[in-house]
Design an enzyme around this catalytic site. Structure first.
Site, PDB file in Angstrom:
ATOM      1  N   PHE A 151      -0.041  -4.827  -8.226  1.00  0.00           N
ATOM      2  CA  PHE A 151      -0.604  -6.117  -7.823  1.00  0.00           C
ATOM      3  C   PHE A 151      -1.022  -6.047  -6.355  1.00  0.00           C
ATOM      4  O   PHE A 151      -0.845  -6.996  -5.599  1.00  0.00           O
ATOM      5  CB  PHE A 151       0.422  -7.237  -8.045  1.00  0.00           C
ATOM      6  CG  PHE A 151       0.912  -7.333  -9.471  1.00  0.00           C
ATOM      7  CD1 PHE A 151       0.078  -7.842 -10.469  1.00  0.00           C
ATOM      8  CD2 PHE A 151       2.166  -6.891  -9.831  1.00  0.00           C
ATOM      9  CE1 PHE A 151       0.515  -7.919 -11.790  1.00  0.00           C
ATOM     10  CE2 PHE A 151       2.611  -6.966 -11.147  1.00  0.00           C
ATOM     11  CZ  PHE A 151       1.782  -7.483 -12.136  1.00  0.00           C
ATOM     12  N   CYS A 276     -11.552  -5.015  -8.607  1.00  0.00           N
ATOM     13  CA  CYS A 276     -10.566  -5.474  -9.599  1.00  0.00           C
ATOM     14  C   CYS A 276     -11.048  -6.679 -10.390  1.00  0.00           C
ATOM     15  O   CYS A 276     -11.231  -6.580 -11.608  1.00  0.00           O
ATOM     16  CB  CYS A 276      -9.257  -5.792  -8.904  1.00  0.00           C
ATOM     17  SG  CYS A 276      -8.406  -4.306  -8.394  1.00  0.00           S
TER      18      CYS A 276
HETATM   19  C1  UDX Z   1      -6.802  -8.328  -6.559  1.00  0.00           C
HETATM   20  C2  UDX Z   1      -5.450  -8.983  -6.875  1.00  0.00           C
HETATM   21  O1  UDX Z   1      -5.169 -10.008  -5.918  1.00  0.00           O
HETATM   22  C3  UDX Z   1      -4.358  -7.929  -6.873  1.00  0.00           C
HETATM   23  O2  UDX Z   1      -3.134  -8.527  -7.231  1.00  0.00           O
HETATM   24  C4  UDX Z   1      -4.765  -6.884  -7.904  1.00  0.00           C
HETATM   25  O3  UDX Z   1      -3.808  -5.945  -8.134  1.00  0.00           O
HETATM   26  C5  UDX Z   1      -6.078  -6.254  -7.505  1.00  0.00           C
HETATM   27  O4  UDX Z   1      -7.061  -7.285  -7.477  1.00  0.00           O
HETATM   28  P1  UDX Z   1      -8.140  -7.556  -4.396  1.00  0.00           P
HETATM   29  O5  UDX Z   1      -9.235  -7.148  -5.318  1.00  0.00           O
HETATM   30  O6  UDX Z   1      -7.759  -6.617  -3.305  1.00  0.00           O
HETATM   31  O7  UDX Z   1      -6.789  -7.836  -5.221  1.00  0.00           O
HETATM   32  O8  UDX Z   1      -8.598  -8.917  -3.700  1.00  0.00           O
HETATM   33  P2  UDX Z   1      -8.140 -10.444  -3.620  1.00  0.00           P
HETATM   34  O9  UDX Z   1      -7.554 -10.704  -2.301  1.00  0.00           O
HETATM   35  O10 UDX Z   1      -7.343 -10.854  -4.778  1.00  0.00           O
HETATM   36  O11 UDX Z   1      -9.586 -11.168  -3.667  1.00  0.00           O
HETATM   37  C6  UDX Z   1     -10.509 -10.894  -4.709  1.00  0.00           C
HETATM   38  C7  UDX Z   1     -11.815 -11.602  -4.484  1.00  0.00           C
HETATM   39  O12 UDX Z   1     -11.675 -13.002  -4.637  1.00  0.00           O
HETATM   40  C8  UDX Z   1     -12.432 -11.413  -3.090  1.00  0.00           C
HETATM   41  O13 UDX Z   1     -13.826 -11.203  -3.230  1.00  0.00           O
HETATM   42  C9  UDX Z   1     -12.161 -12.717  -2.372  1.00  0.00           C
HETATM   43  O14 UDX Z   1     -13.111 -13.004  -1.375  1.00  0.00           O
HETATM   44  C10 UDX Z   1     -12.264 -13.700  -3.542  1.00  0.00           C
HETATM   45  N1  UDX Z   1     -11.511 -14.947  -3.311  1.00  0.00           N
HETATM   46  C11 UDX Z   1     -10.141 -14.909  -3.225  1.00  0.00           C
HETATM   47  C12 UDX Z   1     -12.187 -16.166  -3.242  1.00  0.00           C
HETATM   48  O15 UDX Z   1     -13.414 -16.217  -3.334  1.00  0.00           O
HETATM   49  N2  UDX Z   1     -11.450 -17.317  -3.069  1.00  0.00           N
HETATM   50  C13 UDX Z   1     -10.095 -17.317  -2.985  1.00  0.00           C
HETATM   51  O16 UDX Z   1      -9.512 -18.400  -2.850  1.00  0.00           O
HETATM   52  C14 UDX Z   1      -9.417 -16.076  -3.053  1.00  0.00           C
END
Ligand code: UDX
Length: 475
Positions: A151, A276
């Site tokens: 995660f 992811c």
């Molecule tokens: C994610 C999961 O959080 C992690 O637990 C998993 O194992 C891998 O995938 P990650 O891809 O590193 O991690 O990014 P994360 O911080 O979750 O954000 C994903 C995307 O969502 C980003 O593009 C971010 O900008 C976007 N996001 C996130 C939003 O647009 N709004 C939010 O409120 C949160």
């Protein structure tokens, strides 16, 4: 314990380095020779905060080694599979790298091994792995297969590995469960010395949840799909706010105060990206389809996300009237802050749309420019945010890097052609920006016109309402 980690991407490298940090003897195998040579020479193949220090410490202590996949397989009592599972054209996860590793384990390993899938895989991959190992094993190999989904968020993967909320394992035998408990013991009890945090973000012991393999595999896809759904939901609410004149920040705040909803992952923007969420949502849809379960809910999540960039480009069109021939500054290319990763980043689709419409684009990102260069050849990469904004008709904020929060608005005002900021991440409070003489367009909030500075008290009150401090938003 002697542990092998196969694959030196974000997940594999973090896993290998952190397992060495908590006391295991780790061998990380990588098949890409260029990457392997870098690692063997102490050069980082990717940017991830704190990871370089943990790798250095592991190598110095003699507990972290890099080499070929075969050498890694020969090493460990437990083998973590951390190779990529990219999407195929139909949305399925491509499991060929996992199959390749399983074949190598079957051919080269002997004695008992615990084979652990850490890469994100569709449910029932563990069962396939079992069958594959049985069909191809030689040398008297005996094994258990377990699932241990990661995660880890890019940008805080070391912190997430060492101080997790939960450790999920999927096991089908007590032996596998005991081994995984032993591996994670220092993390379960938070008893290791933390290499990077002087005051650790969370000293709370994580929950250790043991399930069957199928359930653990589902937990990963279901978690990421749920978070993606939360983001698409708030993005849809943001669209509504724009039409009716409400403020999505306030709506999200009000929703998040309900503990059943919670405040996180309710930031609206230009859409989720990275390696992811987009692929995991697609893969989960495919898993449901193949199992004849109707999961059209997730198709909507995907559609809403795909429309985010077009929605943002529409804001640019509305402001600039004609995009052709305009100079546009883009601040931020990575899919989120604190990473150099541009895979499935909204910036790429945005940039292509702007170029297609005949704009010239000058971009800046603190970390992601090297990686962006190979996918975006026709834009000018700049040395800092001001260099990108020279003569710009609009400044677009695409990634919410902290650096942008320190903007010197006076300086920016003196170099742009038009004082216009279009913010895809709601980094600033509209009051603060307009006070600095800029027109400010954001997501799900009322547009702000440039204004004369009101009395300081009034600004402070406005900023307090927006949840920011004056120094964050006003030059
Ligand atoms: C994610 C999961 O959080 C992690 O637990 C998993 O194992 C891998 O995938 P990650 O891809 O590193 O991690 O990014 P994360 O911080 O979750 O954000 C994903 C995307 O969502 C980003 O593009 C971010 O900008 C976007 N996001 C996130 C939003 O647009 N709004 C939010 O409120 C949160």
């Amino acid at each position: 314990m002697k542990i092998s980690v196969i694959g030196a991407g974000y997940v594999g490298l973090t896993t290998a380095a952190c397992l060495a940090q908590i006391g295991h003897d780790v061998f990380c195998g990588e098949s890409d020779l260029e990457k392997l040579t870098k690692l063997q020479n102490g050069v980082m193949p990717l940017f991830e905060p704190n990871l370089e220090d943990v790798i250095k410490a592991g190598r110095k202590a003699g507990r972290l080694h890099f080499g070929s996949t075969e050498d890694a397989i020969a090493w460990g009592d437990a083998i973590f599979i951390c190779v990529g599972t990219p999407p195929l054209a139909n949305g399925d996860a491509d499991l060929s790298a996992i199959e390749g590793v399983a074949r190598s384990i079957a051919r080269h390993a002997s004695g008992y091994r615990l084979v652990i899938e850490k890469s994100t895989v569709p449910v029932q991959t563990g069962a396939q792995l079992q069958r594959h190992l049985a069909a191809h094993s030689r040398n008297g190999l005996s094994y258990d297969v377990a699932s241990n989904p990661e995660f880890l968020r890019e940008g805080s993967s070391v912190e997430d590995f060492l101080h997790p909320d939960r450790i999920v394992i999927g096991v089908d035998s007590p032996r596998a469960e005991n081994l995984l408990r032993q591996i994670y013991e220092p993390i379960i009890h938070q008893s290791f010395s933390c290499p990077v945090h002087t005051s650790c973000p969370s000293r709370k012991n994580p929950i250790f949840l043991a399930t069957d393999t199928n359930s653990a595999e589902l937990i990963k896809h279901a978690s990421n799909s749920f978070l993606a759904m939360k983001i698409s939901f708030i993005n849809m609410v943001a669209n509504l706010c724009e039409v009716v004149g409400a403020d999505v920040t306030k709506v999200a705040q009000g929703m998040g105060l309900d503990p059943r909803i919670g405040p996180s992952f309710l930031n609206p923007g230009i859409g989720f990206g990275g390696f992811c969420f987009p692929k995991d949502v697609q893969a989960f849809i495919r898993i449901a389809e193949k199992s004849r379960c109707d999961f059209s809910l997730l198709r909507e999540v995907e559609k809403i996300n795909q429309r985010r960039v077009e929605h943002f480009v529409e804001k640019v069109r509305k402001e600039l009237w004609v995009v052709r021939g305009k100079k546009i500054a883009v601040w931020g290319l990575a899919f989120k802050p604190n990473t150099d990763d541009v895979r499935f980043a909204p910036s790429i689709a945005l940039m292509k749309a702007l170029l297609d419409e005949g704009a010239s684009v000058r971009a800046y990102d603190p970390e992601a420019m090297e990686k962006a260069k190979s996918v975006l050849p026709n834009i000018t990469f700049c040395s800092d945010p001001y260099d990108a904004a020279e003569g710009a008709d609009a400044v677009l904020i695409v990634t919410e890097w902290d650096e942008f929060r320190q903007t010197d608005w006076k300086r920016l005002r003196s170099i742009v052609d038009q004082p216009l900021v279009i913010d895809g991440r709601n980094v600033f409070s509209p009051e603060g920006i307009s006070r600095n003489g800029f027109r400010y367009i954001s997501i799900g909030r009322v547009d702000a016109l440039p204004s004369q500075p009101p009395a300081d008290e009034k600004i402070d009150a406005a900023l307090a309402l927006a949840g920011n401090t004056a120094s964050e938003v006003v030059a």
